[in-house]
Design a protein around this motif. Structure first.
Motif, PDB file in Angstrom:
ATOM      1  N   MET A  44      30.237  -0.578  18.040  1.00  0.00           N
ATOM      2  CA  MET A  44      30.286  -1.096  16.855  1.00  0.00           C
ATOM      3  C   MET A  44      29.881  -2.594  17.142  1.00  0.00           C
ATOM      4  O   MET A  44      29.258  -3.266  16.213  1.00  0.00           O
ATOM      5  N   ALA A  45      30.546  -3.234  18.430  1.00  0.00           N
ATOM      6  CA  ALA A  45      30.366  -4.561  18.624  1.00  0.00           C
ATOM      7  C   ALA A  45      28.628  -4.808  18.969  1.00  0.00           C
ATOM      8  O   ALA A  45      27.994  -5.818  18.398  1.00  0.00           O
ATOM      9  N   PHE A  46      28.034  -3.858  19.534  1.00  0.00           N
ATOM     10  CA  PHE A  46      26.645  -3.975  19.861  1.00  0.00           C
ATOM     11  C   PHE A  46      25.794  -3.931  18.706  1.00  0.00           C
ATOM     12  O   PHE A  46      24.893  -4.690  18.506  1.00  0.00           O
ATOM     13  N   ARG A  47      26.046  -3.000  17.718  1.00  0.00           N
ATOM     14  CA  ARG A  47      25.494  -2.948  16.051  1.00  0.00           C
ATOM     15  C   ARG A  47      25.583  -4.095  15.568  1.00  0.00           C
ATOM     16  O   ARG A  47      24.793  -4.696  15.080  1.00  0.00           O
ATOM     17  N   ALA A  88      18.852  -3.860  15.190  1.00  0.00           N
ATOM     18  CA  ALA A  88      17.445  -3.418  15.462  1.00  0.00           C
ATOM     19  C   ALA A  88      17.662  -2.883  16.806  1.00  0.00           C
ATOM     20  O   ALA A  88      17.020  -1.775  17.107  1.00  0.00           O
ATOM     21  N   GLY A  89      18.276  -3.441  17.807  1.00  0.00           N
ATOM     22  CA  GLY A  89      18.064  -3.015  19.017  1.00  0.00           C
ATOM     23  C   GLY A  89      18.971  -1.646  19.117  1.00  0.00           C
ATOM     24  O   GLY A  89      18.590  -0.543  19.948  1.00  0.00           O
ATOM     25  N   LEU A  90      20.331  -1.447  18.536  1.00  0.00           N
ATOM     26  CA  LEU A  90      20.811  -0.246  18.584  1.00  0.00           C
ATOM     27  C   LEU A  90      20.187   1.043  17.734  1.00  0.00           C
ATOM     28  O   LEU A  90      20.220   2.194  18.306  1.00  0.00           O
ATOM     29  N   VAL A  91      19.428   0.461  16.655  1.00  0.00           N
ATOM     30  CA  VAL A  91      18.614   1.445  15.872  1.00  0.00           C
ATOM     31  C   VAL A  91      17.555   2.104  16.999  1.00  0.00           C
ATOM     32  O   VAL A  91      17.292   3.331  17.245  1.00  0.00           O
ATOM     33  N   VAL A 124      25.737  13.037  13.948  1.00  0.00           N
ATOM     34  CA  VAL A 124      27.104  12.561  13.277  1.00  0.00           C
ATOM     35  C   VAL A 124      27.175  11.220  13.681  1.00  0.00           C
ATOM     36  O   VAL A 124      27.678  10.266  12.925  1.00  0.00           O
ATOM     37  N   THR A 125      26.771  10.908  14.909  1.00  0.00           N
ATOM     38  CA  THR A 125      26.787   9.504  15.257  1.00  0.00           C
ATOM     39  C   THR A 125      25.880   8.405  14.488  1.00  0.00           C
ATOM     40  O   THR A 125      26.291   7.428  13.882  1.00  0.00           O
ATOM     41  N   GLY A 126      24.700   9.226  14.025  1.00  0.00           N
ATOM     42  CA  GLY A 126      23.800   8.141  13.036  1.00  0.00           C
ATOM     43  C   GLY A 126      24.665   7.802  11.819  1.00  0.00           C
ATOM     44  O   GLY A 126      24.541   6.861  11.341  1.00  0.00           O
ATOM     45  N   ALA A 180      22.777   6.913   4.057  1.00  0.00           N
ATOM     46  CA  ALA A 180      21.484   6.696   3.716  1.00  0.00           C
ATOM     47  C   ALA A 180      20.453   6.314   4.909  1.00  0.00           C
ATOM     48  O   ALA A 180      19.495   7.197   5.374  1.00  0.00           O
ATOM     49  N   LEU A 181      20.824   5.366   5.372  1.00  0.00           N
ATOM     50  CA  LEU A 181      20.067   4.852   7.019  1.00  0.00           C
ATOM     51  C   LEU A 181      20.341   5.840   7.928  1.00  0.00           C
ATOM     52  O   LEU A 181      19.369   6.427   8.706  1.00  0.00           O
ATOM     53  N   GLY A 182      21.370   6.275   8.266  1.00  0.00           N
ATOM     54  CA  GLY A 182      21.915   7.260   9.182  1.00  0.00           C
ATOM     55  C   GLY A 182      20.903   8.590   8.911  1.00  0.00           C
ATOM     56  O   GLY A 182      20.403   9.058   9.889  1.00  0.00           O
ATOM     57  N   THR A 183      20.990   9.276   7.432  1.00  0.00           N
ATOM     58  CA  THR A 183      20.081  10.516   7.477  1.00  0.00           C
ATOM     59  C   THR A 183      18.561   9.981   7.680  1.00  0.00           C
ATOM     60  O   THR A 183      17.984  10.913   8.403  1.00  0.00           O
ATOM     61  N   THR A 184      18.215   8.725   7.190  1.00  0.00           N
ATOM     62  CA  THR A 184      16.752   8.544   7.511  1.00  0.00           C
ATOM     63  C   THR A 184      16.431   8.552   9.054  1.00  0.00           C
ATOM     64  O   THR A 184      15.523   8.888   9.480  1.00  0.00           O
ATOM     65  N   PHE A 185      17.280   7.845   9.798  1.00  0.00           N
ATOM     66  CA  PHE A 185      17.106   7.777  11.219  1.00  0.00           C
ATOM     67  C   PHE A 185      17.174   9.175  11.889  1.00  0.00           C
ATOM     68  O   PHE A 185      16.325   9.429  12.768  1.00  0.00           O
ATOM     69  N   ASN A 186      18.136   9.785  11.451  1.00  0.00           N
ATOM     70  CA  ASN A 186      18.360  11.138  11.855  1.00  0.00           C
ATOM     71  C   ASN A 186      17.188  12.039  11.805  1.00  0.00           C
ATOM     72  O   ASN A 186      16.544  12.831  12.654  1.00  0.00           O
ATOM     73  N   VAL A 187      16.489  12.263  10.658  1.00  0.00           N
ATOM     74  CA  VAL A 187      15.497  12.906  10.296  1.00  0.00           C
ATOM     75  C   VAL A 187      14.110  12.490  11.112  1.00  0.00           C
ATOM     76  O   VAL A 187      13.467  13.211  11.359  1.00  0.00           O
ATOM     77  N   LEU A 188      14.050  10.967  11.047  1.00  0.00           N
ATOM     78  CA  LEU A 188      12.870  10.651  11.808  1.00  0.00           C
ATOM     79  C   LEU A 188      12.723  11.041  13.258  1.00  0.00           C
ATOM     80  O   LEU A 188      11.940  11.352  13.832  1.00  0.00           O
TER      81      LEU A 188
END
Length: 266
Positions: free
Chosen positions: A60-63, A68-71, A94-96, A103-111
């Motif tokens: 959470m701190a890194f995020r 952008a780096g964590l993504v 689940v981590t996404g 919304a963003l978690g689903t997008t990153f997971n799918v990509l």
């Protein structure tokens, strides 16, 4: 005096020789299989919810300091997990949601999952495609039926492979490459077909913080709850419906032809 000049290979022999794949073509798929075997034996105790819980504050701190780096790190890790079929794909999904929201978690997971699936597809196509294509052209039995089904209903079958939860993700990545489906169809059906499951796992991740606070473990059996699996089964039926209608239409068209043949024989 006979001519001693060695005979030149025919054009057909030259083409056959060119078709034979070198050993280098098998390296990508071999690397995937070797790393997958090593990962299955060594990483099972690390890619877990316990590891995520223990490193929760650091993540959470890194995020907050380097979003952008964590993504980028998250998606790279997810791609590697999928490409090499490592344990922990569900944890990654689940981590996404836990890190980036629904919304963003689903997008990153799918990509990430689609990119990893493409890696397996290309590794199999590059290493085995030329050899298996020749064999599949002359195959009989179930292999012939599968090949024909994918050629006649490529989009529908690819979507079914993604939507049916019982089909392992690795199988749904490898089988289309071996049968010879188009890459572009493989990619978009993968991205679309995994969205329902991705939303479920990401949604679980959104509430992961409160689950950890209660000292509990996420319940992934939510996927099999009637209100969740029901809509997914409905999507499977919709994907299969064109195949069933096409078969029914084909049978209806063959029936008059068969009747005409019988009348002419009489």
């Amino acid at each position: 005096m006979q001519d001693q000049t060695p005979s030149q290979p025919s054009q057909s022999e030259a083409r056959e020789s060119a078709k034979k794949p070198g050993l280098g073509r098998f390296l990508p798929l071999a690397a995937v299989l070797v790393v997958a075997a090593i990962g299955a034996m060594t990483l099972g105790d690390y890619l877990t919810f316990e590891t995520l819980r223990d490193n929760r504050e650091a993540l959470m701190a890194f995020r907050d300091n380097n979003y952008a780096g964590l993504v980028g790190l998250f998606m790279l890790t997810y791609v590697v997990i999928v490409v090499f079929s490592l344990p922990g794909a569900a944890v990654a999904s689940v981590t996404g949601g836990f890190l980036f929201g629904l919304a963003l978690g689903t997008t990153f997971n799918v990509l990430a999952a689609t990119t990893g699936a493409m890696g397996i597809f290309l590794a199999a196509r590059w290493g085995l495609g030329a050899m298996l294509t020749q064999r599949l052209e002359t195959a009989e039995g179930r292999v012939k039926m599968l090949k024909q089904a994918l050629r006649e209903n490529e989009i529908e079958v690819l979507l079914l492979l993604r939507l049916v939860p019982a089909v392992p993700f690795f199988v749904a990545n490898l089988l289309p490459a071996l049968v010879g489906v188009k890459l572009v169809n493989f990619l978009w059906t993968t991205a679309v077909g995994i969205i329902p499951g991705a939303i479920v796992f990401t949604w679980i991740g959104v509430g992961l913080g409160s689950v950890f606070d209660r000292g509990e473990t996420p319940d992934l059996s939510l996927l099999w709850e009637p209100h969740v699996i029901g809509p997914i089964i409905g999507l499977c039926v919709l994907a299969a419906l064109p195949i069933l209608l096409k078969k029914r239409k084909t049978r209806a068209g063959n029936a008059p032809a068969a009747a005409t043949t019988q009348e002419s024989e009489q």
